[in-house]
Every structure is written in structure tokens, then in C-alpha cells.
Write an enzyme that holds these catalytic residues in place. Structure first.
Site, PDB file in Angstrom:
ATOM      1  N   HIS A  46       1.108   2.056  -3.341  1.00 27.56           N
ATOM      2  CA  HIS A  46       0.054   2.874  -3.953  1.00 27.56           C
ATOM      3  C   HIS A  46       0.506   4.314  -4.101  1.00 27.56           C
ATOM      4  O   HIS A  46       0.030   5.037  -4.976  1.00 27.56           O
ATOM      5  CB  HIS A  46      -1.228   2.803  -3.121  1.00 27.56           C
ATOM      6  N   ASP A  93       0.868  -1.181   0.000  1.00 24.07           N
ATOM      7  CA  ASP A  93       0.000   0.000   0.000  1.00 24.07           C
ATOM      8  C   ASP A  93       0.904   1.230   0.000  1.00 24.07           C
ATOM      9  O   ASP A  93       2.012   1.164  -0.502  1.00 24.07           O
ATOM     10  CB  ASP A  93      -0.958  -0.033   1.197  1.00 24.07           C
TER      11      ASP A  93
END
Length: 480
Positions: free
Chosen positions: A333, A299
Site C-alpha cells: 500500500h 500492506d
């Protein structure tokens, strides 16, 4: 140098017309200072923040976990040995709890004031895969909402002068058979019909408690619920050092200093590709220095936060005075991100001399919020950034962010004072700059200085933004 103001692009027409603006309505150029921050030379303040952060020091006395019954061959649990060593160290007034080379199995580790948990090179601490070992529940947080849940793997609550150091490895032992399936994603081991975090008794119930203002001590979850614990969480702590260690296989967020101050994260490696495996998430925290680290994550590499919705407004603490430098970001991300749990606001973030490069890195710099989150995000400074490759955007500012339903509310976000300086991008992905503001609250005062972005599909897409400033900036070979 060109200015353009109140630029509204359609979803399909990109950078066809720019309106140039050399002055604001008062006839002067954009303000040089905001909220005490020098917008002309913010890096002096970054230096001052780093110099102000107190690095914890400790007594010389050493407490070797082997002396308290630890097993260095992994043949049995060393849980009691870790607890006894920490207790003895605390009772003696602090010092170093030393973990020699070897493999150790343990349950959660709860740190106390004036203790440095030190892993020798070659030491690996493997955390229990039995969820029962993380009970009783403790005061913690999940995606910006406080509650009572399974203990973080390493936890410190209202402690001062603590550290986790050394060249060893913390292995959370999360995977497709443990913790990760609760995310509800089949790629992480979830099977249709299994329990997951989005079931009614989990996130929806907690969100309802937050909306109603249920006291945190009454938000009891843990056993029978599916909230994954954070890896290392200093909660309401002062003077925290995390140095040299490696984190792998995290259940959820990796380093989560919350409501804490004077935090140094130095030369740490995070290599963990599970769901929500953010590398470092300062939340409601001040005076944070993240330096020399490697982030290779599932992430966001670094995501600065300040609470979700009513919880963030209830707490009312902004995350501020944060310096990120000399780090390497690979998969993730986003490289350095603000949000989406950002209702308390974020200000005074300094990002300098970092490298970001991966076909699996979505964005370099990202700000994400919406009108349920709200929040004021201001004074975000980026300098000397080298980007090899990103997927979506070099800079993305999104006030319409939403992965859950019903993300529209009455809390208009404010985003202002963003500087990107000395940025080199080889492969910028889909967008060079992507800004999605709001008509009622345009993103304001964004400056790109000495920026060179190559190989992007769409150089600019901007909706609802004022005072976008370009100085010596080139995208796909065109100067703006």
C-alpha cells in the site's frame, strides 16, 4: 526556486494558480533547523543515528535444537526442543540457538535476553496452525491498541540483547484457511456469517476499552476472539538485531518492534501478501536502522506508528530517529509510511537510497492521520529515491484518513518539515504530489529538491498547505 503559500485547491481545479513566496512573515526564509534537526543537511544526523545503534553481540556457545529433540524432517513438533534450547542458552548466560537445515514445526517462540536464534540456510521453521498453541495470552498490541491476546509467533517481552539471524525462512503458515479469514475479506477466505475482527466482541469492544481507559491487563481477548497475532514482536526490548532471514505467510504485521530501542533490521526479506501484512512497523520505538531489505507485502512495506487515539496519547512515546536505506520495495500500500496509528507522533525519519517499483505499489512516501488520531509528524527526509511505478501518488499526505467510521475528533494533527531530494520517478500514477491538510492546521514546510516525476495524470493536488518549496523540480516535463 519558487515558493507558494496557503495554497487551496478545489477538488477539481489542479495547479492552475500558484502564489509565489520568497519569505515568511518575519522576512526570513523558512527555518533551517527544527527540534534540533538540521534541515539544510539532515543526513549527518542520519549517519549519527546509525553509528549510535548498538548491534548485539553474543557468547560463542552454541545450542543446537537437534540436541534437544528437534525433528528436522517435519515429522513431529519441535516445540519442546525450541523451548529447552532457549532455556538452556539463557541459563548459561546466552549464546546462539542454532537451527540446522531442515523443516521444523513449532508453536510460538519466546526469546530471552542474550540469545541469537540463528537459522542455517535451508532451515524452515513452520509455525502451528492451531490457535490454541498461542495461549496463554500475552501483553501485545493490535493496530495501535494494547491488550492481552494470542502470542506473536516470535515474541520477546522486556528482554535485552536479542537477535534473529541466518539465511533460513520463518513460515507463519497463515492463509485463506488459517488466520486470514478473520480479516473479514472474502479474498482472504472469509465466508459470509463467519466470525471476523470487526464483530462487536472484537475491535468495537477493544476500541471502547481504549476510550474508557480500561487497564491493559483487563483487556483480555485471545480464545473466542478474532485478533490475528503479529509475526515477530520485540516488546519493550533493547538492542535487537534481525538479519538475513525471510518471513513468509504472516498472520498480521510481520516485524513489530514496540516500545523498543536500538533496533537493526538488515538484509531481511518479507514476502507475504495477506491482509495487514505490513513488512516492518516500528511503534513507540527509537533508534531504528532498516537497511538492505526486500519488502513484497500485502500492506505497507514499512509503516512507522505510535499508537491509536487514546492509547497513543496515554503512552505518549513518539517513534523517532529512524533510518531506512538501501531497501527494495515491491508490492504494498505504501513504500515508507507514517501512520495511521500515530497519536504519539513521529519525528526524525531518514529515507535514503531506496528503490520502489511495482504496478501493485500504491504510494512511495505516505503520511496518514485524522483528527481522532492527531499526532505531530515532523522532520521526514527522503533522498536518492528511485521509483519505477506507483499507482496513486509519489508523495501523499492525508489528514482525513479513515477506513473505520467516526474518524473525526478533537485532536488536530500537525505535519511539518518534509524533504524530498534527488527523486526520480518514471511512472508516477494518478498524482505526483497529493496533500490534504486542514484549514485549522495546514501542512507546512514541504520541500522538493532535484525531483523529476514523469507520467502522472495530475501533477499536483494540494489543499491547506503552507510553504511548499520547489527547487529544480519537474513534473511531466514542466518545471515548478
Amino acid at each position: 526556486m519558487k515558493y507558494f503559500s496557503k495554497v487551496l485547491f478545489s477538488l477539481t481545479v489542479i495547479f492552475l494558480v500558484f502564489s509565489c513566496k520568497n519569505q515568511n512573515e518575519s522576512g526570513s526564509t523558512a527555518p533551517e533547523t527544527t527540534a534540533g534537526v538540521n534541515f539544510d543537511d539532515p543526513w549527518k544526523q542520519a549517519d549519527a543515528i546509525v553509528e549510535s545503534i548498538k548491534i548485539p553481540t553474543f557468547r560463542d556457545e552454541v545450542f543446537n535444537v537437534l540436541d534437544y529433540g528437534a525433528s528436522a524432517d517435519g515429522s513431529k513438533s519441535s516445540d519442546d526442543a525450541f523451548k529447552k534450547a532457549i532455556e538452556a542458552c539463557s541459563n548459561a548466560g546466552g549464546g546462539k540457538v542454532f537451527v540446522p537445515a531442515g523443516v521444523y514445526h513449532t508453536g510460538p517462540i519466546h526469546l530471552k535476553s542474550n540469545i541469537n536464534l540463528h537459522l542455517e540456510e535451508g532451515a524452515e521453521v513452520k509455525f502451528s496452525t492451531s490457535h490454541q498453541d498461542y495461549l496463554p495470552v500475552v501483553h501485545t498490541s493490535y493496530e495501535g491498541m494494547e491488550f492481552m491476546n494470542y502470542s506473536p509467533l516470535i515474541y520477546a517481552y522486556k528482554q535485552k540483547n536479542i537477535a534473529v539471524t541466518g539465511k533460513g525462512t520463518f513460515n507463519g503458515q497463515a492463509g485463506n484457511e488459517n488466520w486470514w479469514p478473520w480479516s473479514g475479506k472474502d479474498v482472504y477466505g472469509y465466508k459470509e456469517g463467519d466470525v471476523k475482527q470487526h464483530d462487536t466482541h472484537n475491535l468495537p469492544r477493544l476500541s471502547e476499552m481504549v476510550e474508557k481507559g480500561t487497564p491493559v491487563e483487563e483487556r483480555i481477548f485471545g480464545e473466542g476472539h478474532q485478533f490475528r497475532p503479529t509475526f515477530f514482536e520485540p516488546f519493550e526490548c533493547e538492542n535487537v538485531l534481525i538479519e538475513g532471514v525471510t518471513f513468509i505467510n504472516a498472520p498480521f504485521w510481520v516485524m513489530h518492534p514496540i516500545k523498543s530501542s536500538n533496533i537493526t533490521v538488515k538484509d531481511v526479506s518479507v514476502i507475504s501478501h495477506g491482509p495487514n501484512n505490513d513488512g516492518c512497523n516500528p511503534e513507540y520505538s527509537q533508534n531504528v536502522h532498516i537497511t538492505g531489505c526486500l519488502f513484497d507485502t500485502g500492506d505497507d512495506c514499512i509503516a512507522i506508528k505510535s499508537g491509536r487515539d487514546n492509547d497513543g496519547r496515554r503512552v505518549g512515546i513518539s517513534s523517532e530517529n529512524i533510518v531506512v536505506e538501501n531497501c527494495t520495495m515491491k508490492d504494498g500500500h505504501g513504500g515508507v509510511v507514517m501512520g495511521s496509528e500515530i497519536s504519539g507522533g513521529v519525528r526524525n525519519v531518514y529515507v535514503r537510497n531506496n528503490t520502489m517499483n511495482s504496478p501493485n505499489l500504491d504510494r512511495a512516501i505516505r503520511i496518514k492521520t485524522n483528527t481522532r488520531r492527531g499526532g505531530t509528524i515532523e522532520n521526514i527526509f527522503v533522498k536518492d529515491l528511485k521509483v519505477g511505478q506507483v499507482k496513486e501518488a509519489v508523495l501523499k499526505i492525508n489528514t482525513h484518513y479513515g477506513i473505520y467510521a467516526n474518524q473525526e475528533g478533537g485532536h488536530m494533527p500537525v505535519i511539518r518539515n518534509i524533504l524530498l531530494e534527488n527523486v526520480e520517478v518514471e511512472n508516477g500514477g494518478e498524482y505526483g504530489v497529493l496533500i490534504l491538510g486542514r484549514e485549522q492546521s495546514p501542512v507546512s514546510n514541504v520541500k522538493l529538491k532535484n525531483v523529476n516525476i514523469k507520467n502522472v495524470e495530475v501533477p499536483l493536488r494540494v489543499e491547506h498547505a503552507d510553504d511548499i518549496i520547489f527547487e529544480n523540480t519537474t513534473i511531466n516535463g514542466k518545471e515548478y
